[in-house]
Each structure stands twice: as structure tokens, then as C-alpha cells.
Design a protein around this motif. Structure first.
Motif, PDB file in Angstrom:
ATOM      1  N   THR A 136       0.839  -1.194   0.000  1.00  0.00           N
ATOM      2  CA  THR A 136       0.000   0.000   0.000  1.00  0.00           C
ATOM      3  C   THR A 136       0.877   1.249   0.000  1.00  0.00           C
ATOM      4  OG1 THR A 136      -1.943   0.969   1.074  1.00  0.00           O
ATOM      5  CG2 THR A 136      -0.243   0.137   2.525  1.00  0.00           C
ATOM      6  N   ASP A 137       0.454   2.267  -0.719  1.00  0.00           N
ATOM      7  CA  ASP A 137       1.142   3.557  -0.710  1.00  0.00           C
ATOM      8  C   ASP A 137       0.123   4.677  -0.772  1.00  0.00           C
ATOM      9  OD1 ASP A 137       4.052   3.954  -0.482  1.00  0.00           O
ATOM     10  OD2 ASP A 137       4.133   2.370  -1.991  1.00  0.00           O
ATOM     11  N   THR A 138       0.424   5.737  -0.076  1.00  0.00           N
ATOM     12  CA  THR A 138      -0.517   6.825   0.130  1.00  0.00           C
ATOM     13  C   THR A 138       0.033   8.106  -0.476  1.00  0.00           C
ATOM     14  OG1 THR A 138      -1.070   5.773   2.219  1.00  0.00           O
ATOM     15  CG2 THR A 138      -1.758   8.067   1.970  1.00  0.00           C
ATOM     16  N   GLU A 148      -0.191  18.259  -1.640  1.00  0.00           N
ATOM     17  CA  GLU A 148       0.871  19.179  -1.207  1.00  0.00           C
ATOM     18  C   GLU A 148       2.049  18.477  -0.530  1.00  0.00           C
ATOM     19  OE1 GLU A 148       0.695  21.812  -2.703  1.00  0.00           O
ATOM     20  OE2 GLU A 148      -1.449  22.066  -3.030  1.00  0.00           O
ATOM     21  N   VAL A 149       1.991  17.150  -0.405  1.00  0.00           N
ATOM     22  CA  VAL A 149       3.168  16.391   0.042  1.00  0.00           C
ATOM     23  C   VAL A 149       3.707  15.584  -1.137  1.00  0.00           C
ATOM     24  CG1 VAL A 149       4.041  14.556   1.567  1.00  0.00           C
ATOM     25  CG2 VAL A 149       2.380  16.230   2.427  1.00  0.00           C
ATOM     26  N   HIS A 150       2.813  14.863  -1.811  1.00  0.00           N
ATOM     27  CA  HIS A 150       3.211  14.020  -2.942  1.00  0.00           C
ATOM     28  C   HIS A 150       2.844  14.620  -4.294  1.00  0.00           C
ATOM     29  CE1 HIS A 150       2.987  11.184   0.427  1.00  0.00           C
ATOM     30  NE2 HIS A 150       3.931  10.517  -0.189  1.00  0.00           N
ATOM     31  N   PHE A 151       1.952  15.565  -4.293  1.00  0.00           N
ATOM     32  CA  PHE A 151       1.552  16.210  -5.553  1.00  0.00           C
ATOM     33  C   PHE A 151       0.869  17.523  -5.207  1.00  0.00           C
ATOM     34  CE2 PHE A 151      -2.178  13.917  -4.139  1.00  0.00           C
ATOM     35  CZ  PHE A 151      -3.217  14.801  -4.393  1.00  0.00           C
ATOM     36  N   ILE A 183      13.122   2.426  -6.239  1.00  0.00           N
ATOM     37  CA  ILE A 183      13.645   3.735  -5.839  1.00  0.00           C
ATOM     38  C   ILE A 183      12.513   4.743  -5.702  1.00  0.00           C
ATOM     39  CG2 ILE A 183      15.241   5.584  -6.467  1.00  0.00           C
ATOM     40  CD1 ILE A 183      16.931   3.406  -7.863  1.00  0.00           C
ATOM     41  N   SER A 184      12.022   4.885  -4.472  1.00  0.00           N
ATOM     42  CA  SER A 184      10.989   5.887  -4.197  1.00  0.00           C
ATOM     43  C   SER A 184      11.563   7.066  -3.426  1.00  0.00           C
ATOM     44  CB  SER A 184       9.821   5.271  -3.422  1.00  0.00           C
ATOM     45  OG  SER A 184      10.256   4.715  -2.208  1.00  0.00           O
ATOM     46  N   ASP A 185      12.448   6.793  -2.480  1.00  0.00           N
ATOM     47  CA  ASP A 185      13.015   7.880  -1.669  1.00  0.00           C
ATOM     48  C   ASP A 185      14.318   8.420  -2.258  1.00  0.00           C
ATOM     49  OD1 ASP A 185      10.996   7.624   0.285  1.00  0.00           O
ATOM     50  OD2 ASP A 185      12.044   5.941   1.177  1.00  0.00           O
ATOM     51  N   GLY A 186      15.008   7.634  -3.061  1.00  0.00           N
ATOM     52  CA  GLY A 186      16.326   7.999  -3.598  1.00  0.00           C
ATOM     53  C   GLY A 186      17.283   6.845  -3.355  1.00  0.00           C
ATOM     54  N   SER A 197      19.513  11.251  -4.343  1.00  0.00           N
ATOM     55  CA  SER A 197      18.520  11.401  -3.280  1.00  0.00           C
ATOM     56  C   SER A 197      17.254  12.151  -3.698  1.00  0.00           C
ATOM     57  CB  SER A 197      19.157  12.080  -2.067  1.00  0.00           C
ATOM     58  OG  SER A 197      19.730  13.300  -2.447  1.00  0.00           O
ATOM     59  N   GLY A 198      17.029  12.298  -5.006  1.00  0.00           N
ATOM     60  CA  GLY A 198      15.826  13.007  -5.460  1.00  0.00           C
ATOM     61  C   GLY A 198      14.559  12.209  -5.243  1.00  0.00           C
ATOM     62  N   GLY A 199      14.633  10.911  -5.482  1.00  0.00           N
ATOM     63  CA  GLY A 199      13.480  10.029  -5.245  1.00  0.00           C
ATOM     64  C   GLY A 199      12.441  10.042  -6.349  1.00  0.00           C
ATOM     65  N   GLU A 200      11.461   9.137  -6.181  1.00  0.00           N
ATOM     66  CA  GLU A 200      10.284   9.013  -7.060  1.00  0.00           C
ATOM     67  C   GLU A 200      10.613   8.676  -8.512  1.00  0.00           C
ATOM     68  OE1 GLU A 200       6.838  11.614  -5.154  1.00  0.00           O
ATOM     69  OE2 GLU A 200       8.484  12.867  -5.822  1.00  0.00           O
ATOM     70  N   ASP A 201      11.779   8.057  -8.746  1.00  0.00           N
ATOM     71  CA  ASP A 201      12.071   7.604 -10.106  1.00  0.00           C
ATOM     72  C   ASP A 201      11.349   6.290 -10.401  1.00  0.00           C
ATOM     73  OD1 ASP A 201      13.852   9.601 -11.227  1.00  0.00           O
ATOM     74  OD2 ASP A 201      15.232   9.000  -9.638  1.00  0.00           O
ATOM     75  N   GLY A 261      17.771  10.192   1.404  1.00  0.00           N
ATOM     76  CA  GLY A 261      16.552  10.342   0.595  1.00  0.00           C
ATOM     77  C   GLY A 261      15.428  10.982   1.391  1.00  0.00           C
ATOM     78  N   TYR A 262      14.256  10.957   0.798  1.00  0.00           N
ATOM     79  CA  TYR A 262      13.079  11.595   1.388  1.00  0.00           C
ATOM     80  C   TYR A 262      12.591  10.812   2.620  1.00  0.00           C
ATOM     81  CZ  TYR A 262       8.782  14.308   1.241  1.00  0.00           C
ATOM     82  OH  TYR A 262       7.761  15.166   1.525  1.00  0.00           O
ATOM     83  N   THR A 263      12.382  11.486   3.739  1.00  0.00           N
ATOM     84  CA  THR A 263      11.873  10.825   4.947  1.00  0.00           C
ATOM     85  C   THR A 263      10.723  11.626   5.541  1.00  0.00           C
ATOM     86  OG1 THR A 263      14.128  10.096   5.405  1.00  0.00           O
ATOM     87  CG2 THR A 263      12.538   9.821   7.168  1.00  0.00           C
ATOM     88  N   HIS A 264       9.611  10.939   5.799  1.00  0.00           N
ATOM     89  CA  HIS A 264       8.455  11.607   6.422  1.00  0.00           C
ATOM     90  C   HIS A 264       8.620  11.673   7.948  1.00  0.00           C
ATOM     91  CE1 HIS A 264       6.016  11.427   2.757  1.00  0.00           C
ATOM     92  NE2 HIS A 264       6.524  10.226   2.579  1.00  0.00           N
ATOM     93  N   LEU A 265       7.765  12.433   8.589  1.00  0.00           N
ATOM     94  CA  LEU A 265       7.656  12.536  10.053  1.00  0.00           C
ATOM     95  C   LEU A 265       8.911  13.111  10.722  1.00  0.00           C
ATOM     96  CD1 LEU A 265       5.871   9.175  11.138  1.00  0.00           C
ATOM     97  CD2 LEU A 265       4.890  11.212  10.099  1.00  0.00           C
TER      98      LEU A 265
END
Ligand SMILES: Nc1ncnc2c1ncn2[C@@H]1O[C@H](COP(=O)(O)OP(=O)(O)O)[C@@H](O)[C@H]1O
Ligand SMILES: Cc1ncc(C[n+]2csc(CCOP(=O)(O)OP(=O)(O)O)c2C)c(N)n1
Ligand SMILES: [Mg+2]
Ligand SMILES: [Mg+2]
Ligand SMILES: [Mg+2]
Length: 324
Positions: free
Chosen positions: A41-43, A47-50, A208-211, A254-258, A313-317
Motif C-alpha cells: 500500500t502507498d498513500t 501538497e506532500v506528494h503532488f 527507488i521511491s526515496d532515492g 537522493s531526489g526520489g520518485e524515479d 533520501g526523502y523521509t516523512h515525520l
């Protein structure tokens, strides 16, 4: 268009997967399987992801499903089903909602996936949460923990383009790069490639989602090994290098989302990998090697020297306020 009218509009009229027993419309979905099942699952949060200021909702839907398909690919599975949980703010138009589903359908068709359920609620911030399922031949799961001493490291595609595309969208200059924007809006998860490698007895994969700086460290930690990456070999597109010469190197790491794949295999399997990549017209680059280590880490080698690659890479929280 209220909730039930929307459901009537998006409900599939047929299913691509023969294993569907009960599709959309009852209390839950039913399917039958003799294979191992992968689910992920991915959320995506507005304004965070798009941002709808820079992206139409067709691309939002496509990307939300792509993030999930990429995780199914990283497990080596064949994508099959997805369900969609939506929290929508009152300003969403009917057209925006239907375009969101059209975007998902564009990718779903490519991977023979079926929409099999979801949930729709009103709320104060837009959230698109997708759960996706895939099939796996028994014992063909491709895990982060499967890297071994002596392996070679590979990556698909080019890295950093999605971050470049985000830059073009958020801070547009006098001219924009359609190529980088397309790479950000419509990434191509490598599920067919990963699921087509069943002849390999062992394959370590991560997507590769976070980088890559983050995901390479995840492999090092899960496998208890040291990854050696050759900085010059990390594939960067000409477009990114030309438009962002100062940032391209950092964004590739570390750009991520490739939504490309990072993996390791025994050197004897290199040719099998290259053959599958050629067949599917996928760029494949060998970027380093794996060695045994008591300390899991990633080393980045370049003519300037060797450094430890931190999981930057990208880290939430990370940024949260303490409750008063
Ligand atoms: N809130 C959560 N509750 C339960 N499991 C979670 C949660 N967030 C992440 N995970 C699990 O932690 C692991 C790593 O998650 P994540 O870093 O998001 O992976 P990916 O980058 O592949 O999407 C996955 O197995 C995921 O299912
Ligand atoms: C408006 C906007 N701001 C910032 C980003 C960049 N960004 C958001 S989330 C993310 C990392 C990937 O998201 P995550 O939720 O960590 O996905 P997962 O690793 O779970 O697949 C990046 C690079 C973006 N895509 N859009
Ligand atoms: Mg995740
Ligand atoms: Mg992943
Ligand atoms: Mg993440």
C-alpha cells in the motif's frame, strides 16, 4: 456526482484477471489463487506528494498507482489488482475525480490490472491511498535481504529525472523540459522486467521511491553487506545533466520518485539480466559491487575519493511539533 454515482461510473464492466471471483459492488472483493500473493500500500497526500497547482489529476492517479506497481515490481511479482481509498475535499470537480481514475486505468491497462474496490469519503485534505496485489511463483520473492558478497549492483533507467521534473513544475524557468516533466508525471515502474526474471535463482531488489542513497542503505542493512557504488556509473539523463548541471548528481542519489529498480545478482547472471532488459527496451546499468562486512554500509567511490553514502533520501515525520 455523489458517492454512489461515482462508484457506478468507475465500476469495471469486465475483469482482466481470470482469478476474480467477486469484483466491485459487494462488501469486499474475492479472488482465488494457487500462487503466493504480494500486497502493498502507498498513500499520496496533496501538497506532500503532488500539487493540483502543477499537476492534473490524471497524472496524480497514474502516479499513485505507479508507486504501488513499483513496490510489486520490487518483490518480483506480477501486478493483478488494486483498490483505491479516497479522501476528497469539497473543491474537487466531477471531471477531476473521473480523470484521477482515467490516470490509474492508463497504467492498470499496461499491467493487466483490475480495479477491485475502494472507499470514498469527504475530508479536509486530499488523500489517495492505493493497495495493490500481485502474484508470485512460490519461492521467487525478491528481497532486500538477498544481496551477497561478490554480487554486482545494477539499476534500471536513469535517476534524478523525477526530481528535475518536479523542479520544472514548482519553479518554472523561461523554458521547460517536457522530458523531465513527463518523467515526473508518468514514471514507468519496471514490473514486467522484474517478473520476467524468474529463471534467476537469487535476485535482490528494491525500488527507488526515496532515492538510491536511501534504498541502497536498506539493502546493505537487510542483507548485512557493504555496497560499493561507482559515482560516475550512476545513470543520469543528458537532459537532467544539461539543465541542472549543479544539482544532477545529488538528485540522482537522493531526489526520489524515479520508481526504477535497484538490485544485486551473482556476476554469472549479468547476461540474463541484460537480455531481458534488451527484450523490453529497458536501460540497465551496472553501478557497483557487494562485499562482506560486519558493518552494513554504502560506499560511494569516485576519482575524488571514497565517502560513506548516508541514507539522505526523502523521509516523512522528521518535522513534527510537540503537542502543547
Ligand atoms: N504505518 C505503517 N503501518 C504498518 N506497516 C508500515 C507502515 N508504514 C510502513 N510500513 C511497512 O514498512 C515497510 C517499509 O515501508 P516503506 O519505507 O514505505 O516502503 P516503500 O518505500 O517500499 O514504500 C513496508 O513493509 C511497509 O509495509
Ligand atoms: C508537491 C510535491 N512536493 C514534494 C514532492 C517530493 N516527494 C514527495 S514524497 C517523496 C518520496 C516518496 O514518497 P513516500 O511516501 O516516501 O513513498 P514510499 O517510499 O513509501 O514509496 C518525494 C521525493 C512531490 N512529489 N510533490
Ligand atoms: Mg511505502
Ligand atoms: Mg519500495
Ligand atoms: Mg518513502
Amino acid at each position: 456526482m455523489e458517492e454512489f454515482e461515482l462508484i457506478r461510473k468507475i465500476i469495471p464492466t469486465y475483469y482482466r484477471q481470470p482469478s476474480v471471483v467477486k469484483g466491485v459492488g459487494d462488501d469486499a472483493f474475492v479472488f482465488r489463487s494457487s500462487e503466493d500473493i504480494v500486497f502493498t500500500t502507498d498513500t499520496m497526500v496533496e501538497e506532500v506528494h503532488f500539487s493540483r497547482k502543477t499537476m492534473d489529476t490524471h497524472a496524480v492517479g497514474y502516479r499513485a498507482l505507479a508507486a504501488n506497481v513499483s513496490d510489486l515490481a520490487a518483490m518480483g511479482s506480477r501486478p493483478a489488482f488494486y483498490s483505491v481509498s479516497l479522501v476528497l475535499t469539497p473543491d474537487w470537480t466531477d471531471e477531476e475525480i473521473l480523470a484521477l481514475y482515467d490516470g490509474m486505468e492508463q497504467l492498470a491497462e499496461k499491467h493487466s490490472m483490475d480495479l477491485v474496490g475502494g472507499d470514498t469519503v469527504s475530508g479536509s485534505q486530499t488523500v489517495v491511498a492505493i493497495t495493490a496485489h500481485g502474484y508470485l511463483p512460490p519461492d521467487k520473492g525478491r528481497y532486500r535481504s538477498d544481496a551477497e558478497d561478490g554480487d554486482v549492483i545494477f539499476v534500471t533507467g536513469t535517476l534524478g529525472d523525477s526530481r528535475g521534473g518536479l523542479e520544472e513544475l514548482m519553479n518554472p524557468g523561461e523554458s521547460v523540459s517536457g522530458h523531465l516533466i513527463a518523467r515526473h508525471r508518468y514514471p514507468e515502474p519496471k514490473a514486467e522486467f522484474a517478473a520476467g526474471l524468474t529463471s534467476l535463482s537469487r535476485l535482490c531488489l528494491n525500488d527507488i521511491s526515496d532515492g538510491i542513497a536511501s534504498e541502497a542503505n536498506e539493502i546493505a542493512t537487510a542483507s548485512g553487506v557493504r555496497l560499493h557504488l561507482q559515482k560516475e556509473k550512476v545513470p543520469v539523463s543528458e537532459e537532467l545533466r544539461n539543465r541542472y548541471p549543479d544539482q544532477a548528481g545529488e538528485w540522482a542519489l537522493s531526489g526520489g520518485e524515479d520508481f526504477e529498480l535497484l538490485g544485486t545478482v551473482a556476476p554469472g547472471e549479468k547476461e540474463a539480466l541484460l537480455e531481458k532488459a534488451r527484450e523490453l527496451d529497458i536501460r540497465l546499468t551496472f553501478i557497483g559491487t557487494v562485499s562482506a562486512s560486519d558493518l552494513p554500509e554504502v560506499l560511494l567511490h569516485s576519482p575524488q575519493g571514497t565517502e560513506t553514502l548516508q541514507p539522505t533520501g526523502y523521509t516523512h515525520l522528521k518535522e513534527r511539533r510537540k503537542r502543547l
